[in-house]
Design a protein around this motif. Structure first.
Motif, mmCIF file in Angstrom:
data_model
loop_
_atom_site.group_PDB
_atom_site.id
_atom_site.type_symbol
_atom_site.label_atom_id
_atom_site.label_comp_id
_atom_site.label_asym_id
_atom_site.label_seq_id
_atom_site.Cartn_x
_atom_site.Cartn_y
_atom_site.Cartn_z
ATOM 1 N N GLN A 298 0.834 -1.203 0.000
ATOM 2 C CA GLN A 298 0.000 0.000 0.000
ATOM 3 C C GLN A 298 0.871 1.258 0.000
ATOM 4 O OE1 GLN A 298 -2.480 -0.719 3.454
ATOM 5 N NE2 GLN A 298 -4.158 -1.497 2.169
ATOM 6 N N ALA A 299 2.002 1.206 0.676
ATOM 7 C CA ALA A 299 2.896 2.372 0.704
ATOM 8 C C ALA A 299 3.359 2.726 -0.707
ATOM 9 C CB ALA A 299 4.089 2.082 1.610
ATOM 10 N N TYR A 342 -5.673 5.438 -3.788
ATOM 11 C CA TYR A 342 -4.256 5.680 -3.508
ATOM 12 C C TYR A 342 -3.771 6.933 -4.236
ATOM 13 C CZ TYR A 342 -4.336 0.818 -1.899
ATOM 14 O OH TYR A 342 -4.629 -0.346 -1.225
ATOM 15 N N HIS A 343 -4.640 7.512 -5.004
ATOM 16 C CA HIS A 343 -4.284 8.683 -5.816
ATOM 17 C C HIS A 343 -4.589 9.935 -5.000
ATOM 18 C CE1 HIS A 343 -3.264 10.780 -9.415
ATOM 19 N NE2 HIS A 343 -4.487 11.192 -9.693
ATOM 20 N N ALA A 351 2.794 7.075 2.577
ATOM 21 C CA ALA A 351 3.667 5.919 2.321
ATOM 22 C C ALA A 351 4.728 5.776 3.407
ATOM 23 C CB ALA A 351 4.320 6.065 0.948
ATOM 24 N N ASN A 352 5.356 6.881 3.781
ATOM 25 C CA ASN A 352 6.377 6.818 4.838
ATOM 26 C C ASN A 352 5.777 6.339 6.153
ATOM 27 O OD1 ASN A 352 9.078 7.582 3.916
ATOM 28 N ND2 ASN A 352 8.137 9.533 3.313
ATOM 29 N N LYS A 353 4.598 6.798 6.455
ATOM 30 C CA LYS A 353 3.937 6.385 7.702
ATOM 31 C C LYS A 353 3.665 4.877 7.685
ATOM 32 C CE LYS A 353 -0.096 7.620 10.563
ATOM 33 N NZ LYS A 353 -0.734 6.313 10.617
ATOM 34 N N PRO A 495 -2.306 -6.060 -4.527
ATOM 35 C CA PRO A 495 -1.253 -6.903 -5.094
ATOM 36 C C PRO A 495 -0.570 -6.251 -6.294
ATOM 37 C CG PRO A 495 -3.403 -7.669 -5.811
ATOM 38 C CD PRO A 495 -3.651 -6.573 -4.817
ATOM 39 N N ILE A 496 -1.195 -5.210 -6.793
ATOM 40 C CA ILE A 496 -0.726 -4.487 -7.978
ATOM 41 C C ILE A 496 -0.948 -2.999 -7.733
ATOM 42 C CG2 ILE A 496 -1.366 -3.977 -10.402
ATOM 43 C CD1 ILE A 496 -1.957 -6.972 -10.742
#
Length: 533
Positions: A298-299, A342-343, A351-353, A495-496
Motif C-alpha cells: 500500500q505504501a 491511492y491517488h 507511504a512513509n507512515k 497486489p498491484i
C-alpha cells in the motif's frame, strides 16, 4: 449496456449476409507492400501459446478465429458464417464458412475447431482455461457445424473468439504432437489472408498474399513485412521517411507522436484498442519479502503519482487507473470508482507512515531496504517509467536497482521462476472481465510457465468466489454488484499498483487505407487494407 448488447447478440442467429461489413471494393486496389514496425520482436509466433503483445500483431495475419467484431463490440462472422445460442444458454451452434483451406491446401473443418479449442486453447493458451472453462465438449455433426456444449451459460465466450484471442490451428499438423514444442510455432500455417514466408531474426518477418484466401478478391496487399528496429529514433525516422508505414502499441515513442501527426502524409489514431482496455501496472511478488507485507504494497501504491506518469512518461496518453477493471467498463456497470483511493496529494507522507508502521525503519543513508525493479522490455517509456519509480521509492526509503532484459528472459523470470520483486507491466482488460481480469487474480490462474496470468500469486477465497459467481451471473445488476465487491477487496489488498489506463496510438502512412477497421485494430487480419497509389 454493453453486457446487455452482448447477451442480445448471443441470443440471436447471426446471418452473414446481413452482418458483413461494407465492402467498398470499387475503391480498393491490389498491390503494394506494407511495412509495419513491431516492437519488440515477437518471442514466438505461437499465438495459441503466448499472448505477448507483439505476437498478435503478426500472427493475426496468418491465423483466424471463428468471429470478428465491429466497433459496437458486436460479433460478426469470421470462420463461422453464423451462430445460434440455445434457449438455455448451454449450447452454441456455429455454422462454418465453406471452401476454406489452410495454407498447405488441407481443408478447414469443424474438426479443426474442436481440436483447437479442446486440445490446444483450453490446455495451453494463457487465457484459454478461463475462456473455455464451461465448454464440456464440441459436437461436429458435419464438417461445417460445430456445437459447443456448455455446463453453464457463458455469454462472455462470444467475445473471445477472434483470431487474436482464439486462433484456429490445423489439427492435421498438431494432433499427436507436443503443441508447446511444435515446429509450426515459428512457421505458422493458418487460414488467414497472408502466408508466413520467412523470419530473419533481429531484422524482419515476411508474409505474402494468400492467393487462395476464402474471401474472394482479398487481401489487397501483396505483402506485409514486419520490421524489428530496436532504436526508437530509427523507428520514428523510418515512419517519417516512408520506409515504414505503420507502428502501434508504443512502437513509435509517445514523445514523437505529436510531431509526426502534424506531417501531411502521417496520421495517428487511438482507435483500434477498444477491445484491449490496457492498464499500466506495477506488479508485486506477494510471496516474497518485503512485498508479502500489505502495508509495504500500500505504501508503494500511495507513493506513485499517476498523473505525473501520464504527463511525463506517456505524454498525456492515459487516464489514472483506480483498480483492476478499466473505466471503459463503466457503460456496462461492471466498473466502480468506489474503491480505496491511492491517488492522493500527500501520497509520499502516507507511504512513509505505512513503512514505519510495517517496521521498516530508515537505516544509513535513509534506506529502509533494497529491491530489484524489473522493467517491461517493450520500449524506452518503460525504462523512463522505471526511472521515475526508482526516484519515488528513494523518497520513501526504498533503494531500487533497475533490471532490463530481453522479452523471453523477462517472461521466464516473471511467469515461470517467479524470480522478481517488483516489475512494471501492462495488461489488457479485453472485452469482459472473465477473459481479461480474472486471469490476474484468481487462484486457479497461478500457472507456472503460462504468461500473463496471476504472477503476483495473490488471491483470496472470497474474491475467487466473487469471480466464479460473476462468470455465470446473467443478471446485469447482480453481476455488477459482484464485481463491485471484487474491486473493493482487491484494491484494498493491493497486489498491484494500477497506474493508468493506457491510450495506445497507431501511427500510419495515409496512403494505406482500411488499416483500422475493428476494435482489435492491429490485431486483425488486414485483409481489407490497401494502398491508395
Amino acid at each position: 449496456m454493453m453486457f446487455a448488447r452482448l447477451v442480445r447478440a448471443s441470443l440471436l442467429t447471426a446471418v452473414a449476409g446481413l452482418l458483413l461489413l461494407p465492402d467498398a471494393a470499387s475503391a480498393q486496389k491490389h498491390g503494394g507492400t506494407l511495412v509495419m514496425l513491431v516492437q519488440p520482436e515477437p518471442p514466438t509466433l505461437a499465438a495459441y501459446l503466448s499472448t505477448s503483445g507483439p505476437i498478435g500483431q503478426v500472427a493475426t495475419k496468418v491465423y483466424e478465429g471463428l468471429l470478428e467484431y465491429d466497433f459496437n463490440l458486436k460479433p460478426i462472422p469470421g470462420l463461422a458464417e453464423s451462430w445460434k445460442v440455445g434457449g438455455d444458454g448451454k449450447t452454441i451452434t456455429f455454422k462454418l464458412q465453406k471452401g476454406i483451406r489452410f495454407h498447405d491446401g488441407k481443408p478447414f473443418t469443424s474438426a479443426d475447431v474442436k481440436f483447437s479449442v479442446l486440445e490446444v486453447l483450453r490446455k495451453v493458451h494463457p487465457r484459454g482455461a478461463l475462456t473455455f472453462r464451461d465448454v464440456t465438449d464440441i459436437d461436429t455433426p458435419d464438417e461445417h457445424t460445430a456445437v459447443f456444449k456448455l455446463q453453464n451459460p457463458a455469454p462472455y465466450l462470444m467475445m473471445a473468439l477472434s483470431g487474436y484471442e482464439s486462433p484456429i490451428v490445423p489439427r492435421h499438423l498438431f494432433e499427436g504432437t507436443d503443441v508447446k514444442s511444435s515446429k509450426y510455432a515459428n512457421a505458422p500455417i493458418g487460414t488467414g489472408p497472408f502466408k508466413f514466408v520467412e523470419w530473419q531474426r533481429g531484422q524482419y518477418m515476411r508474409l505474402d498474399r494468400n492467393p487462395d484466401y476464402w474471401r474472394k478478391g482479398r487481401p489487397y496487399l501483396d505483402r506485409i513485412v514486419a520490421r524489428f528496429v530496436a532504436d526508437s529514433a530509427t523507428r520514428t525516422a523510418a515512419i517519417e521517411k516512408g520506409e515504414a508505414h505503420l507502428g502501434g502499441f508504443g512502437a513509435i515513442p509517445y514523445s514523437d507522436v505529436r510531431t509526426l501527426e502534424k506531417l501531411p502524409h502521417i496520421a495517428a489514431t487511438t482507435r483500434g484498442y477498444e477491445m484491449s482496455s490496457p492498464i499500466v501496472e506495477l506488479d508485486f511478488n506477494t510471496r516474497r519479502a518485503p512485498f508479502d507485507n500489505l502495508k509495504v504494497r500500500q505504501a508503494v501504491s500511495y507513493a506513485i503519482s499517476r498523473q505525473f506518469v501520464i504527463d511525463n512518461v506517456w505524454f498525456g496518453f492515459g487516464k489514472p487507473a483506480t483498480g483492476p477493471i478499466s473505466s471503459n467498463f463503466a457503460v456496462t456497470g461492471l466498473y466502480t470508482p468506489e474503491v480505496k483511493s491511492y491517488h492522493v496529494p500527500n501520497g509520499i507522507e502516507v507511504a512513509n507512515k505505512l513503512l514505519d508502521e510495517a517496521g521498516f525503519k530508515r537505516g544509513p543513508g535513509g534506506v529502509r531496504f533494497e529491491i530489484v525493479h524489473d522493467l517491461t522490455p517493450y520500449g524506452e517509456e518503460w525504462q523512463r517509467f522505471g526511472e521515475y519509480v526508482q526516484q519515488v521509492l528513494a523518497e520513501i526509503g526504498i533503494k531500487a536497482t533497475l533490471r532490463y532484459e530481453d522479452v523471453p528472459t523477462w517472461l521466464r523470470r516473471l511467469y515461470t521462476d517467479y524470480d522478481f520483486q517488483l516489475t512494471n507491466n501492462w495488461i489488457q482488460g479485453l472485452a469482459d472481465p472473465v477473459i481479461g481480469v480474472h486471469r490476474l487474480y484468481h487462484s486457479n490462474q497461478i500457472r507456472p510457465g503460462t504468461v500473463f496470468v496471476n504472477l503476483t500469486r495473490w488471491s483470496s477465497p472470497r474474491t475467487d468466489q466473487l469471480m466464479d459467481q460473476a462468470t455465470v451471473e446473467q443478471n446485469p445488476k447482480k453481476r455488477a454488484a459482484l464485481y463491485k465487491e471484487f474491486q473493493q477487496l482487491v484494491v484494498e489488498a493491493a497486489p498491484i499498483v494500477w497506474v493508468h489506463e493506457l491510450h495506445f496510438v497507431t501511427v500510419y502512412h495515409k496512403q494505406f487505407k482500411d488499416l483500422i477497421v475493428s476494435p482489435l485494430g492491429i490485431y486483425t487480419t488486414f485483409d481489407r487494407a490497401y494502398l491508395d497509389k
